[in-house]
Scaffold this motif. Structure first.
Motif, PDB file in Angstrom:
ATOM      1  N   VAL A  71       2.899  -7.438   4.987  1.00 37.57           N
ATOM      2  CA  VAL A  71       2.077  -6.283   4.028  1.00 37.57           C
ATOM      3  C   VAL A  71       2.292  -5.684   3.132  1.00 37.57           C
ATOM      4  O   VAL A  71       4.073  -4.797   4.685  1.00 37.57           O
ATOM      5  CB  VAL A  71       1.157  -5.558   5.123  1.00 37.57           C
ATOM      6  N   SER A  74       4.514  -2.311   4.693  1.00 35.40           N
ATOM      7  CA  SER A  74       5.234  -2.903   6.331  1.00 35.40           C
ATOM      8  C   SER A  74       6.436  -2.829   7.226  1.00 35.40           C
ATOM      9  O   SER A  74       6.891  -3.362   6.460  1.00 35.40           O
ATOM     10  CB  SER A  74       3.834  -3.295   6.715  1.00 35.40           C
ATOM     11  N   SER A  75       6.662  -1.831   7.648  1.00 38.37           N
ATOM     12  CA  SER A  75       7.391  -2.132   8.803  1.00 38.37           C
ATOM     13  C   SER A  75       7.391  -3.491   9.681  1.00 38.37           C
ATOM     14  O   SER A  75       8.844  -4.269  10.786  1.00 38.37           O
ATOM     15  CB  SER A  75       8.109  -1.166   9.753  1.00 38.37           C
ATOM     16  N   GLN A  76       6.484  -4.013   9.854  1.00 40.70           N
ATOM     17  CA  GLN A  76       6.061  -4.917  10.761  1.00 40.70           C
ATOM     18  C   GLN A  76       5.946  -6.611  10.403  1.00 40.70           C
ATOM     19  O   GLN A  76       5.084  -6.255   8.970  1.00 40.70           O
ATOM     20  CB  GLN A  76       4.516  -4.557  11.564  1.00 40.70           C
ATOM     21  N   THR A  79       0.942  -7.153  10.668  1.00 37.10           N
ATOM     22  CA  THR A  79      -0.033  -6.503  10.865  1.00 37.10           C
ATOM     23  C   THR A  79      -2.125  -6.520  10.547  1.00 37.10           C
ATOM     24  O   THR A  79      -1.885  -6.988   9.964  1.00 37.10           O
ATOM     25  CB  THR A  79       0.470  -5.840   9.219  1.00 37.10           C
ATOM     26  N   TYR A  81      -5.091  -5.807   9.448  1.00 34.20           N
ATOM     27  CA  TYR A  81      -5.386  -5.071   8.131  1.00 34.20           C
ATOM     28  C   TYR A  81      -7.099  -4.878   7.991  1.00 34.20           C
ATOM     29  O   TYR A  81      -7.038  -5.647   8.926  1.00 34.20           O
ATOM     30  CB  TYR A  81      -5.342  -6.344   7.539  1.00 34.20           C
ATOM     31  N   GLU A 115       1.189   0.532  12.943  1.00 31.09           N
ATOM     32  CA  GLU A 115       1.258   0.383  11.957  1.00 31.09           C
ATOM     33  C   GLU A 115      -0.701  -0.044  11.500  1.00 31.09           C
ATOM     34  O   GLU A 115      -0.836  -1.374  12.439  1.00 31.09           O
ATOM     35  CB  GLU A 115       1.480  -0.098  10.409  1.00 31.09           C
ATOM     36  N   GLY A 117      -3.048  -1.311   8.110  1.00 32.44           N
ATOM     37  CA  GLY A 117      -2.716  -1.541   6.648  1.00 32.44           C
ATOM     38  C   GLY A 117      -4.512  -1.749   5.973  1.00 32.44           C
ATOM     39  O   GLY A 117      -5.203  -1.961   6.454  1.00 32.44           O
TER      40      GLY A 117
END
Length: 151
Positions: A71, A74-76, A79, A81, A115, A117
């Motif tokens: 995504v 995003s740091s992942q 994510t 969503y 997080e 999204g």
């Protein structure tokens, strides 16, 4: 107004399908099939659906959640969503959308994520404004283009 948010159940299929069509009339011909596939475990675009009911036990909104890879922003790697988020017009402005989002955030946290999204059409300023009011940061704007090739 009393609102109840909960995970969707099989008995909610007809009401959920109707609200999905209210949200996106162009899916009228496929909504029932998608809903059926979700309850059969064969709808990969949605992992969870949370629904909102008013005091009369009428479904007035929903939020569809999925897990997406890569995504933007995003740091992942994966994510949670928001695939769809809707409250019937007669019930908008009463905090139901916020309650659905808060329930979605709890779902994401329970899955071990930090997080969430979402997206909105570039022309849907109302949705973009609501997302920002509820803590989302705009990451990018995209206009997708396609040219048909002749010959």
């Amino acid at each position: 107004m009393t609102i109840k948010i909960r995970n969707i159940q099989a008995g909610d299929a007809i009401a959920w399908s109707a609200l999905r069509v209210e949200f996106l009339p162009e899916i009228k011909d496929i909504s029932q099939a998608e809903v059926h596939n979700f309850f059969q475990g064969n709808y990969p675009d949605v992992k969870e659906v949370l629904v909102a009911f008013d005091g009369n036990k009428t479904m007035v909104g929903f939020i569809e959640l999925n897990l997406r890879e890569n995504v933007p922003g995003s740091s992942q790697q994966t994510t949670p969503y928001i695939e769809a988020w809707y409250v019937s017009p007669d019930y908008q402005g009463q905090g139901i959308g916020t309650a659905l989002l808060e329930a979605a955030e709890q779902w994401a946290k329970q899955q071990g994520f930090d997080e969430l999204g979402s997206d909105a059409p570039i022309t849907n300023e109302k949705s973009i404004k609501l997302h920002k009011q509820l803590g989302f940061n705009e990451i990018e704007r995209v206009v997708c283009l396609l040219k048909p090739l002749k010959g």
